[in-house]
Design a protein around this motif. Structure first.
Motif, PDB file in Angstrom:
ATOM      1  N   ASP A 285      56.279  63.329  78.638  1.00  0.00           N
ATOM      2  CA  ASP A 285      57.257  62.800  77.690  1.00  0.00           C
ATOM      3  C   ASP A 285      58.280  61.923  78.401  1.00  0.00           C
ATOM      4  O   ASP A 285      58.709  60.889  77.875  1.00  0.00           O
ATOM      5  CB  ASP A 285      57.969  63.947  76.971  1.00  0.00           C
ATOM      6  N   ARG A 300      49.144  68.991  72.411  1.00  0.00           N
ATOM      7  CA  ARG A 300      49.707  68.061  71.426  1.00  0.00           C
ATOM      8  C   ARG A 300      48.872  68.072  70.153  1.00  0.00           C
ATOM      9  O   ARG A 300      49.401  67.942  69.056  1.00  0.00           O
ATOM     10  CB  ARG A 300      49.788  66.664  72.022  1.00  0.00           C
ATOM     11  N   ALA A 301      47.566  68.226  70.338  1.00  0.00           N
ATOM     12  CA  ALA A 301      46.699  68.265  69.150  1.00  0.00           C
ATOM     13  C   ALA A 301      46.970  69.509  68.315  1.00  0.00           C
ATOM     14  O   ALA A 301      46.712  69.525  67.121  1.00  0.00           O
ATOM     15  CB  ALA A 301      45.240  68.221  69.571  1.00  0.00           C
ATOM     16  N   SER A 302      47.488  70.555  68.954  1.00  0.00           N
ATOM     17  CA  SER A 302      47.733  71.799  68.211  1.00  0.00           C
ATOM     18  C   SER A 302      48.903  71.661  67.255  1.00  0.00           C
ATOM     19  O   SER A 302      49.053  72.455  66.333  1.00  0.00           O
ATOM     20  CB  SER A 302      48.013  72.942  69.184  1.00  0.00           C
ATOM     21  N   GLY A 303      49.757  70.679  67.487  1.00  0.00           N
ATOM     22  CA  GLY A 303      50.901  70.492  66.608  1.00  0.00           C
ATOM     23  C   GLY A 303      52.046  71.436  66.910  1.00  0.00           C
ATOM     24  O   GLY A 303      53.035  71.470  66.186  1.00  0.00           O
ATOM     25  N   GLU A 304      51.924  72.227  67.965  1.00  0.00           N
ATOM     26  CA  GLU A 304      53.006  73.150  68.306  1.00  0.00           C
ATOM     27  C   GLU A 304      54.206  72.381  68.835  1.00  0.00           C
ATOM     28  O   GLU A 304      54.078  71.290  69.379  1.00  0.00           O
ATOM     29  CB  GLU A 304      52.519  74.166  69.338  1.00  0.00           C
ATOM     30  N   VAL A 306      57.243  71.258  71.143  1.00  0.00           N
ATOM     31  CA  VAL A 306      57.566  71.195  72.570  1.00  0.00           C
ATOM     32  C   VAL A 306      58.753  72.101  72.871  1.00  0.00           C
ATOM     33  O   VAL A 306      58.811  72.758  73.918  1.00  0.00           O
ATOM     34  CB  VAL A 306      57.884  69.744  72.994  1.00  0.00           C
ATOM     35  N   ARG A 310      58.773  74.942  75.628  1.00  0.00           N
ATOM     36  CA  ARG A 310      59.765  74.952  76.699  1.00  0.00           C
ATOM     37  C   ARG A 310      60.464  76.315  76.763  1.00  0.00           C
ATOM     38  O   ARG A 310      60.672  76.868  77.836  1.00  0.00           O
ATOM     39  CB  ARG A 310      60.782  73.842  76.439  1.00  0.00           C
TER      40      ARG A 310
ATOM     41  N   PRO B 167      67.270  69.730  76.855  1.00  0.00           N
ATOM     42  CA  PRO B 167      66.218  69.542  75.851  1.00  0.00           C
ATOM     43  C   PRO B 167      66.268  68.171  75.187  1.00  0.00           C
ATOM     44  O   PRO B 167      65.275  67.542  74.978  1.00  0.00           O
ATOM     45  CB  PRO B 167      66.491  70.644  74.836  1.00  0.00           C
ATOM     46  N   LYS B 264      62.374  60.308  73.665  1.00  0.00           N
ATOM     47  CA  LYS B 264      61.434  61.368  74.045  1.00  0.00           C
ATOM     48  C   LYS B 264      60.632  61.829  72.829  1.00  0.00           C
ATOM     49  O   LYS B 264      61.191  61.990  71.742  1.00  0.00           O
ATOM     50  CB  LYS B 264      62.213  62.542  74.637  1.00  0.00           C
ATOM     51  N   LEU B 265      59.353  62.017  73.027  1.00  0.00           N
ATOM     52  CA  LEU B 265      58.521  62.558  71.941  1.00  0.00           C
ATOM     53  C   LEU B 265      58.838  64.036  71.829  1.00  0.00           C
ATOM     54  O   LEU B 265      58.439  64.834  72.679  1.00  0.00           O
ATOM     55  CB  LEU B 265      57.038  62.343  72.255  1.00  0.00           C
ATOM     56  N   LEU B 266      59.565  64.418  70.803  1.00  0.00           N
ATOM     57  CA  LEU B 266      60.018  65.806  70.689  1.00  0.00           C
ATOM     58  C   LEU B 266      58.889  66.732  70.264  1.00  0.00           C
ATOM     59  O   LEU B 266      58.771  67.840  70.749  1.00  0.00           O
ATOM     60  CB  LEU B 266      61.166  65.905  69.683  1.00  0.00           C
ATOM     61  N   TRP B 267      58.083  66.289  69.343  1.00  0.00           N
ATOM     62  CA  TRP B 267      56.942  67.095  68.936  1.00  0.00           C
ATOM     63  C   TRP B 267      55.941  66.209  68.207  1.00  0.00           C
ATOM     64  O   TRP B 267      56.264  65.097  67.794  1.00  0.00           O
ATOM     65  CB  TRP B 267      57.347  68.292  68.065  1.00  0.00           C
ATOM     66  N   ARG B 268      54.746  66.694  68.098  1.00  0.00           N
ATOM     67  CA  ARG B 268      53.734  66.040  67.259  1.00  0.00           C
ATOM     68  C   ARG B 268      53.033  67.125  66.465  1.00  0.00           C
ATOM     69  O   ARG B 268      52.674  68.168  67.006  1.00  0.00           O
ATOM     70  CB  ARG B 268      52.769  65.210  68.113  1.00  0.00           C
ATOM     71  N   HIS B 269      52.880  66.892  65.227  1.00  0.00           N
ATOM     72  CA  HIS B 269      52.293  67.904  64.348  1.00  0.00           C
ATOM     73  C   HIS B 269      50.917  67.437  63.890  1.00  0.00           C
ATOM     74  O   HIS B 269      50.748  66.334  63.375  1.00  0.00           O
ATOM     75  CB  HIS B 269      53.191  68.128  63.142  1.00  0.00           C
ATOM     76  N   LEU B 270      49.959  68.291  64.105  1.00  0.00           N
ATOM     77  CA  LEU B 270      48.585  67.964  63.740  1.00  0.00           C
ATOM     78  C   LEU B 270      48.341  68.354  62.290  1.00  0.00           C
ATOM     79  O   LEU B 270      48.487  69.524  61.931  1.00  0.00           O
ATOM     80  CB  LEU B 270      47.631  68.709  64.666  1.00  0.00           C
ATOM     81  N   ASP B 317      61.871  70.593  63.157  1.00  0.00           N
ATOM     82  CA  ASP B 317      61.471  71.175  64.440  1.00  0.00           C
ATOM     83  C   ASP B 317      59.969  71.098  64.654  1.00  0.00           C
ATOM     84  O   ASP B 317      59.445  71.614  65.636  1.00  0.00           O
ATOM     85  CB  ASP B 317      61.911  72.644  64.511  1.00  0.00           C
ATOM     86  N   GLY B 318      59.273  70.527  63.710  1.00  0.00           N
ATOM     87  CA  GLY B 318      57.830  70.365  63.875  1.00  0.00           C
ATOM     88  C   GLY B 318      57.013  71.479  63.256  1.00  0.00           C
ATOM     89  O   GLY B 318      55.807  71.549  63.459  1.00  0.00           O
TER      90      GLY B 318
END
Lengths: 387, 574
Positions: A285, A300-304, A306, A310, B167, B264-270, B317-318
């Motif tokens: 990141d 990242r694919a899981s969508g959880e 960060v 952390r 964070p 910053k990429l904080l999260w990505r949701h599938l 929060d994703g």
């Protein structure tokens, strides 16, 4: 399950046979062929699993990880070799352990490792044991299994790095006999302790030692201890003073280890999969280079989140910091006790195997004239071939 | 351990035989090793999916999707390559077994040779190994070993860790307060950029002080830029200190959240595991893709829709709030209509070849609060919201009608049968007049009412994709041909027309007195919202862009072809 129970029975049978061959029959050839059979079965056929060496981690997990269940077979694999060691010495190492057997097969031209170096290298096994326990307690996985150098060879499959590691141990083993057993094996530490207390242990001579010195170079693992008559030239006062200082130093070294261990928990935590993943994800990141590894891509694919990752990583690292103190304490005690042990004056009148490090392989038998005397009807040459 | 003096029975038959076997075995093992290494290298380099021929064929197939002969060639090559690959793997396994057998044989022979070499013990030849000197050296060695292990471990302390990073790094300038849980006020809504073309979809930024100069090459006023993991033609949505995008390909569909301050990429949701989601992806045009629709937010959740018909709500929060599939849209180009929110609902313009409807989904649950069936053809336009004192209407544009519905219950307020062709530009609204347009049809200014009426219309320089902007008595349009046209919004009088080198897919936006219009090469044309063309600046992003920028505070967020850019006035260094 049935196969595992069968394995336990075969383990008991092999250990019984090894004990019989080492203590009663005193047959090196018998030990050799038993090693071949055990290597074939426990190694190549069962692919090195279940293995008492790795079962150490299961036992630790059973006590430290809530909800972790361990099968009776694993418990048996862990305790039975220790029980035999307590009764008859390290007969498990002699011919039953596939990791030992495969190294035993490649001993062709053993050279003697200087004892100071050998003792220094022996510290690695204690460190490895401590690390393995630390990792299990903190949920960082079973490193003994993950980095077992011989299991990939048994399975004819593994990463190139692990196959190379296994091959390297075997190549080194041609000259430095059983390097993994002597300097790395964490289960060997436990066997060392129990074997020191063994009720009966293999002896070099079946009768009284006549101090002919013929056996003193017979052990490729350098575990034969000479009589102490000519050892000590220092005055007793000097020796006592040193011993007193070292005894007093043990708690200090242990305390230093305890303090240092807390600090080491932090970098050691990087081996925890969650911490390693979090570090990778955060690094990606920060650098903007996304999905550099399969682990980060999967995460990242899981969508959880960060943020959640952390937080979990920081929690895992806190666990390492707490338990790292005890790893440091253990390591400090090991160093302190070894220093004390090296300063204690021993009294020996005969050539005897070191009960802790002797692998009970029986190579020394054929070098003893008393043994040869007992094998009437055989020529010297035929007896020597047994070694 | 072998004593120093040895005697060898090296002339015996057993020894000589063993020696021969050992030599032969060694050569055999070496040969197998070499062959295996070659095989492994070939296997690694001959991944059937990455073969140049295969890549070339796949590329050709993309341009000629109906070429059956090409498909057959792909299948054939794939089969041949896979067979070769698995054959190679089998060879490796066979090689490993042969190598093991060879090693066993060689070592057995070497062992026999070793045993045949009778050792003669040499008593007393070795130095005493346990005297005080050795013990002393051992103490030093053990201490050194301990010290080395500690030093090695301590060296790891020097490894850089990211876990201790804050964070969310502090932003360079104060950002609007983040609102995540409580329903957002109208004020919050207006100062953020909650949907395609901003609040209500009208392309007007409120309370902004947007930069008018930047340069992607020199990084002038480029505060940060970050690659976006997956491709998408959707535009950025910004709320508080978060910027949202979506991306998708044949493998997965995702929602991204970036920190507005740091990038910053904080999260990505599938967006996966959604009941009803199709196992087979719908066919979409490359120019549309699977993530053409821009997401929307109500300040609590981000809502995203994809070409599969999957719609997902994720909190800031994703964490997924809800997700459902609306049915795979039957759309020849792929679904592209963006979402918009109003009154605790997500409004979805689901115009397709059948089952066309306007859906109002409950923002908290995803349940359909109401829906209206629409007798229209497939369209690619997005809804806008027209807020009145006594409520709000959602205005849609499709063939053949422009229509307004009560945003609270879906009641039809008015319709105007005036559209034709393939409708992609969204409506615009200002001063009580709705503007709808599309290429090869017309531009119509509609006065809402019962019935609604067209107050003026024209058919000159109509946009094909970009939506119109109505602001300050002007109506501004850009088209793919690179022509920007400005009309008087009240009477339709052509005020000015300006031709540019590159065309426009993104829509014009009004911010801090200026109109911002990005061309397809990534250059933002900034001009005054005046009755005469008054250019302010032309700012190159350094990357192609087809998306419409998001404006909040002093920042602009632009999605380029590959990356997301944050543009703002950089603080002067003291």
């Amino acid at each position: 399950m049935l196969v595992e129970h069968m394995d336990v029975l075969l383990l008991v049978a092999a250990l019984s046979m090894a004990s019989f061959l080492a203590l009663k029959k005193r047959s090196r050839i018998g030990m050799f062929w038993l090693g071949v059979v055990c290597l074939g079965y426990f190694g190549f056929w069962r692919e090195g699993c279940i293995c008492p060496v790795g079962s150490t981690q299961n036992i630790v997990a059973a006590f430290s990880v809530p909800g972790y269940a361990v099968s009776i077979s694993v418990v048996a694999f862990f305790f039975i070799p220790l029980l035999f060691s307590l009764l008859f010495g390290r007969v498990f190492c002699a011919a039953v352990c596939p990791l030992g057997a495969i190294q035993d097969m490649v001993i062709l031209h053993p050279v003697r490792v200087p004892r100071p170096l050998s003792r220094a290298l022996g510290v690695i096994a204690y460190a490895y044991l401590g690390l393995a326990v630390l990792f299990v307690i903190n949920g960082a996985g079973f490193i003994i299994c993950r980095y077992d150098p011989f299991v990939p060879l048994f399975r004819l499959s593994g990463t190139p790095q692990m196959l190379f590691l296994g091959a390297s141990f075997l190549v080194i083993g041609i000259f430095v006999a059983r390097p993994y057993c002597r300097f790395v094996c964490p289960y060997g530490v436990l066997l060392n302790w129990t074997s020191k207390l063994s009720r009966r242990h293999l002896t070099i001579t079946p009768d009284d030692c006549i101090q002919c010195k013929l056996c003193e170079d017979s052990c490729p693992f350098d575990t034969i201890l000479a009589p102490t008559d000519s050892h000590y030239r220092e005055t007793e006062g000097v020796a006592r003073r040193r011993l007193s200082i070292l005894l007093a130093a043990v708690p200090v070294i242990a305390l230093l280890g305890y303090l240092a261990g807390g600090q080491l928990g932090r970098p050691l935590a990087r081996f925890h999969p969650t911490v390693a993943l979090a570090e990778s994800v955060l690094e990606e990141d920060a650098s903007g280079k996304i999905d550099e590894t399969i682990e980060t891509e999967t995460f990242r694919a899981s969508g959880e989140s960060v943020g959640v990752l952390r937080k979990n990583a920081i929690d895992a690292r806190s666990g390492f910091k707490r338990t790292g103190h005890f790893l440091g304490l253990f390591f400090g005690l090991v160093i302190g006790c070894k220093l004390v042990s090296l300063s204690v004056r021993r009294s020996r009148t005969d050539y005897v195997p070191d009960r802790g490090t002797c692998l009970s392989c029986g190579r020394c038998f054929a070098y003893c004239p008393e043994e040869l005397e007992g094998r009437k009807g055989l020529t010297n040459k035929e007896r020597m071939k047994g070694c | 351990m072998k004593p120093a003096n040895r005697s060898f029975e090296t002339s015996g038959t057993a020894y000589q035989l063993a020696k021969g076997v050992a030599i032969a075995g060694s050569i055999f093992c070496l040969t197998i090793c070499v062959l295996m290494i070659i095989g492994v290298v070939q296997t690694k380099t001959a991944d059937p999916l990455d073969m140049p021929e295969m890549i070339e064929l796949r590329d050709s197939l993309k341009t000629q999707p109906d070429n059956e002969s090409l498909r057959e060639q792909v299948r054939l090559l794939d089969t041949v390559a896979r067979r070769a690959y698995f054959s190679s793997l089998k060879s490796t396994r066979t090689g490993a077994a042969l190598l093991l057998a060879g090693v066993i044989l060689t070592f057995a022979a070497l062992k026999i040779m070793s045993v045949a070499s009778v050792d003669v013990p040499a008593p007393g030849a070795s130095p005493d190994r346990d005297n005080e000197t050795v013990a002393g050296k051992s103490r030093v060695a053990v201490t050194a070993a301990g010290a080395i292990l500690v030093v090695v471990a301590a060296g790891m302390l020097l490894l850089k860790t990211r876990l201790d990073d804050a964070p969310v790094p502090p932003s360079e300038e104060p950002l609007p307060e983040e609102v995540t849980i409580a329903p957002s006020s109208r004020e919050d809504f207006l100062k953020n950029w909650p949907s395609f073309r901003g609040p209500d979809g009208l392309a007007i930024a409120h309370g902004t002080d947007s930069p008018t100069s930047w340069n992607g090459e020199t990084k002038e006023n480029i505060l940060w830029h970050r690659p976006v993991p997956k491709h998408g033609f959707n535009s950025a949505v910004a709320w508080g200190n978060k910027v949202f995008l979506t991306g998708a390909d044949e493998v997965s569909r995702e929602v991204y959240c970036f920190d507005a301050g740091s990038g910053k990429l904080l999260w990505r949701h599938l967006a996966e595991g959604i009941p009803g989601s199709p196992s087979k992806l719908p066919e979409v045009m490359e120019d549309t893709g699977f993530a053409a629709a821009t997401a929307a937010t109500d300040g609590r959740y981000i809502f995203a829709i994809f070409a599969t018909g999957d719609i997902v709500a994720v909190d800031f929060d994703g964490t997924r709030k809800w997700a459902r599939n609306l049915g795979v849209p039957k759309n020849p180009y792929g679904h592209a209509s963006s979402l918009i929110t109003y009154g605790g609902r997500v409004l979805v313009q689901y115009d397709q070849e059948e089952d066309q409807q306007l859906l109002a989904l409950n923002a908290d649950t995803g349940a359909t609060d109401w829906n209206v069936e629409r007798d229209v053809h497939a369209s690619w336009a997005s809804p806008i919201v027209v807020v009145r004192d006594d409520g709000a209407d959602v205005v849609l544009n499709a063939r053949p009608i422009a229509a307004a519905y009560n945003a609270l219950n879906g009641e039809v307020k008015w319709t105007m049968d005036c559209m034709s062709g393939e409708v992609a530009p969204s409506p615009a609204y200002a001063d009580g007049i709705v503007y709808v347009t599309t290429e090869y049809a017309l531009l119509a200014a509609i006065e809402p009412g019962s019935p609604a009426k067209i107050i003026w219309e024209t058919d000159e320089e109509l946009p094909d994709i970009a939506s119109p902007l109505a602001v300050k008595g002007l109506l501004i349009l850009g088209n793919s041909g690179g022509v920007v046209t400005c009309f008087d919004s009240l009477d339709g009088k052509l005020l000015w027309q300006q031709e540019f080198d590159d065309g426009f897919h993104s829509s014009p936006v009004f911010s801090s007195g200026n109109v911002y219009l990005m061309d397809m090469e990534g250059s933002m044309h900034i001009f005054k919202a005046e009755r005469e063309y008054a250019p302010v600046n032309k700012c190159a992003l350094g990357e192609e862009s087809l998306c419409t920028a998001a404006f909040t505070g002093q920042r602009i967020f632009i999605r380029g072809k590959e990356s997301l850019y944050c543009i703002g006035k950089k603080q002067e260094q003291p």
